[in-house]
Design a protein around this motif. Sequence first.
Motif, PDB file in Angstrom:
ATOM      1  N   MET A 109       0.847  -1.167   0.000  1.00 15.39           N
ATOM      2  CA  MET A 109       0.000   0.000   0.000  1.00 15.39           C
ATOM      3  C   MET A 109       0.897   1.235   0.000  1.00 15.39           C
ATOM      4  SD  MET A 109      -3.072   0.963   2.644  1.00 15.39           S
ATOM      5  CE  MET A 109      -2.124   1.059   4.147  1.00 15.39           C
ATOM      6  N   ASP A 110       0.820   2.000  -1.074  1.00 15.53           N
ATOM      7  CA  ASP A 110       1.596   3.227  -1.217  1.00 15.53           C
ATOM      8  C   ASP A 110       0.791   4.383  -0.621  1.00 15.53           C
ATOM      9  OD1 ASP A 110       3.485   5.114  -2.120  1.00 15.53           O
ATOM     10  OD2 ASP A 110       2.370   5.384  -3.992  1.00 15.53           O
ATOM     11  N   VAL A 111       1.412   5.156   0.274  1.00 12.46           N
ATOM     12  CA  VAL A 111       0.736   6.276   0.923  1.00 12.46           C
ATOM     13  C   VAL A 111       1.516   7.554   0.644  1.00 12.46           C
ATOM     14  CG1 VAL A 111      -0.056   7.248   3.107  1.00 12.46           C
ATOM     15  CG2 VAL A 111      -0.100   4.777   2.767  1.00 12.46           C
TER      16      VAL A 111
ATOM     17  N   TYR B  51       0.671  10.713  14.225  1.00 11.00           N
ATOM     18  CA  TYR B  51      -0.742  10.455  14.529  1.00 11.00           C
ATOM     19  C   TYR B  51      -1.446   9.886  13.304  1.00 11.00           C
ATOM     20  CZ  TYR B  51      -5.617  11.218  15.657  1.00 11.00           C
ATOM     21  OH  TYR B  51      -6.961  11.034  15.860  1.00 11.00           O
ATOM     22  N   PHE B  52      -1.240  10.540  12.150  1.00 11.62           N
ATOM     23  CA  PHE B  52      -1.864  10.086  10.918  1.00 11.62           C
ATOM     24  C   PHE B  52      -1.457   8.656  10.580  1.00 11.62           C
ATOM     25  CE2 PHE B  52      -1.268   9.327   6.393  1.00 11.62           C
ATOM     26  CZ  PHE B  52      -2.582   9.366   5.978  1.00 11.62           C
ATOM     27  N   GLU B  53      -0.178   8.348  10.661  1.00 13.11           N
ATOM     28  CA  GLU B  53       0.299   7.006  10.306  1.00 13.11           C
ATOM     29  C   GLU B  53      -0.259   5.938  11.240  1.00 13.11           C
ATOM     30  OE1 GLU B  53       4.546   7.304  10.018  1.00 13.11           O
ATOM     31  OE2 GLU B  53       4.429   8.516   8.196  1.00 13.11           O
ATOM     32  N   ARG B  54      -0.318   6.241  12.535  1.00 11.12           N
ATOM     33  CA  ARG B  54      -0.903   5.279  13.493  1.00 11.12           C
ATOM     34  C   ARG B  54      -2.374   5.024  13.181  1.00 11.12           C
ATOM     35  NH1 ARG B  54       1.319   8.481  17.422  1.00 11.12           N
ATOM     36  NH2 ARG B  54      -0.770   9.042  18.124  1.00 11.12           N
ATOM     37  N   ARG B  55      -3.122   6.103  12.969  1.00 11.90           N
ATOM     38  CA  ARG B  55      -4.547   5.960  12.681  1.00 11.90           C
ATOM     39  C   ARG B  55      -4.778   5.250  11.351  1.00 11.90           C
ATOM     40  NH1 ARG B  55      -7.588   5.259  16.195  1.00 11.90           N
ATOM     41  NH2 ARG B  55      -9.356   6.102  15.069  1.00 11.90           N
ATOM     42  N   LEU B  56      -3.983   5.571  10.346  1.00  9.31           N
ATOM     43  CA  LEU B  56      -4.118   4.932   9.039  1.00  9.31           C
ATOM     44  C   LEU B  56      -3.934   3.426   9.149  1.00  9.31           C
ATOM     45  CD1 LEU B  56      -4.210   5.244   5.838  1.00  9.31           C
ATOM     46  CD2 LEU B  56      -1.730   5.133   6.005  1.00  9.31           C
ATOM     47  N   HIS B  57      -2.870   2.982   9.804  1.00 10.97           N
ATOM     48  CA  HIS B  57      -2.607   1.547   9.914  1.00 10.97           C
ATOM     49  C   HIS B  57      -3.665   0.840  10.754  1.00 10.97           C
ATOM     50  CE1 HIS B  57       1.019   1.760   7.637  1.00 10.97           C
ATOM     51  NE2 HIS B  57       1.528   2.686   8.439  1.00 10.97           N
TER      52      HIS B  57
ATOM     53  N   VAL C 139      -3.350  11.541   0.503  1.00 15.18           N
ATOM     54  CA  VAL C 139      -4.003  12.388   1.498  1.00 15.18           C
ATOM     55  C   VAL C 139      -3.539  13.815   1.291  1.00 15.18           C
ATOM     56  CG1 VAL C 139      -4.313  12.826   3.952  1.00 15.18           C
ATOM     57  CG2 VAL C 139      -4.056  10.490   3.133  1.00 15.18           C
ATOM     58  N   ARG C 140      -4.490  14.726   1.236  1.00 10.76           N
ATOM     59  CA  ARG C 140      -4.172  16.142   1.096  1.00 10.76           C
ATOM     60  C   ARG C 140      -4.729  16.874   2.302  1.00 10.76           C
ATOM     61  NH1 ARG C 140      -6.760  19.624  -3.544  1.00 10.76           N
ATOM     62  NH2 ARG C 140      -7.267  21.263  -2.103  1.00 10.76           N
ATOM     63  N   LEU C 141      -3.856  17.603   3.005  1.00 19.21           N
ATOM     64  CA  LEU C 141      -4.252  18.388   4.168  1.00 19.21           C
ATOM     65  C   LEU C 141      -4.123  19.865   3.811  1.00 19.21           C
ATOM     66  CD1 LEU C 141      -2.298  16.440   6.911  1.00 19.21           C
ATOM     67  CD2 LEU C 141      -4.641  16.075   6.154  1.00 19.21           C
ATOM     68  N   ARG C 142      -5.108  20.649   4.259  1.00 15.17           N
ATOM     69  CA  ARG C 142      -5.082  22.069   3.919  1.00 15.17           C
ATOM     70  C   ARG C 142      -5.824  22.883   4.964  1.00 15.17           C
ATOM     71  NH1 ARG C 142      -7.669  24.769  -1.418  1.00 15.17           N
ATOM     72  NH2 ARG C 142      -6.682  26.794  -1.157  1.00 15.17           N
TER      73      ARG C 142
ATOM     74  N   LEU D  23     -10.519   9.186   7.458  1.00 19.60           N
ATOM     75  CA  LEU D  23      -9.968   7.832   7.383  1.00 19.60           C
ATOM     76  C   LEU D  23     -11.040   6.779   7.646  1.00 19.60           C
ATOM     77  CD1 LEU D  23      -6.496   8.154   9.137  1.00 19.60           C
ATOM     78  CD2 LEU D  23      -6.926   7.616   6.736  1.00 19.60           C
ATOM     79  N   LYS D  24     -11.892   7.013   8.637  1.00 20.26           N
ATOM     80  CA  LYS D  24     -12.957   6.050   8.940  1.00 20.26           C
ATOM     81  C   LYS D  24     -13.923   5.912   7.774  1.00 20.26           C
ATOM     82  CE  LYS D  24     -12.832   6.782  13.911  1.00 20.26           C
ATOM     83  NZ  LYS D  24     -13.532   7.395  15.054  1.00 20.26           N
TER      84      LYS D  24
END
Length: 102
Positions: A1-3, A19-25, A40-43, A85-86
Motif C-alpha cells: 500500500m503506497d501512501v 498520529y496520521f500514520e498510526r490511525r491509518l494503519h 491524502v491532502r491536508l489544507r 480515514l474512517k
Amino acid sequence: MDVQMVAQEFFIAPSLRDYFERRLHFIFARARKHVARIVVRLRDLNEPRGGRDKLCQIWVTMPGRPEVVIQEIQEDMCYAIDSALKRAAYRTMRLATCKGAR
C-alpha cells in the motif's frame, strides 16, 4: 500500500504525521490488502482567520474498482483526519466486498 501525504498552506508537524500514520494503519487494517494507493491532502482553508477550516481529502485507489474520494472539514485537523480515514476505510471495504462492482 503506497501512501502519499501532501500539505497545502499547512505545516505537518512530526507529531501530526505520527498520529496520521498510526490511525491509518489501525483503521485500514482490514482493507489494506485491497488498497493499491492512498493519497491524502491536508489544507488550512482560511489560515489566519481560524474557524472550521481544516480540510482532509483522501483518495483510495484499488485495482479494478472505482476510486474512493472522501473530503472532511473540521475545526481540528486530527478530527478531520480521523473522520476522513474512517469513512474512506468503510467505503473501501464496501467496494472491495461488493461482487457487482468489477
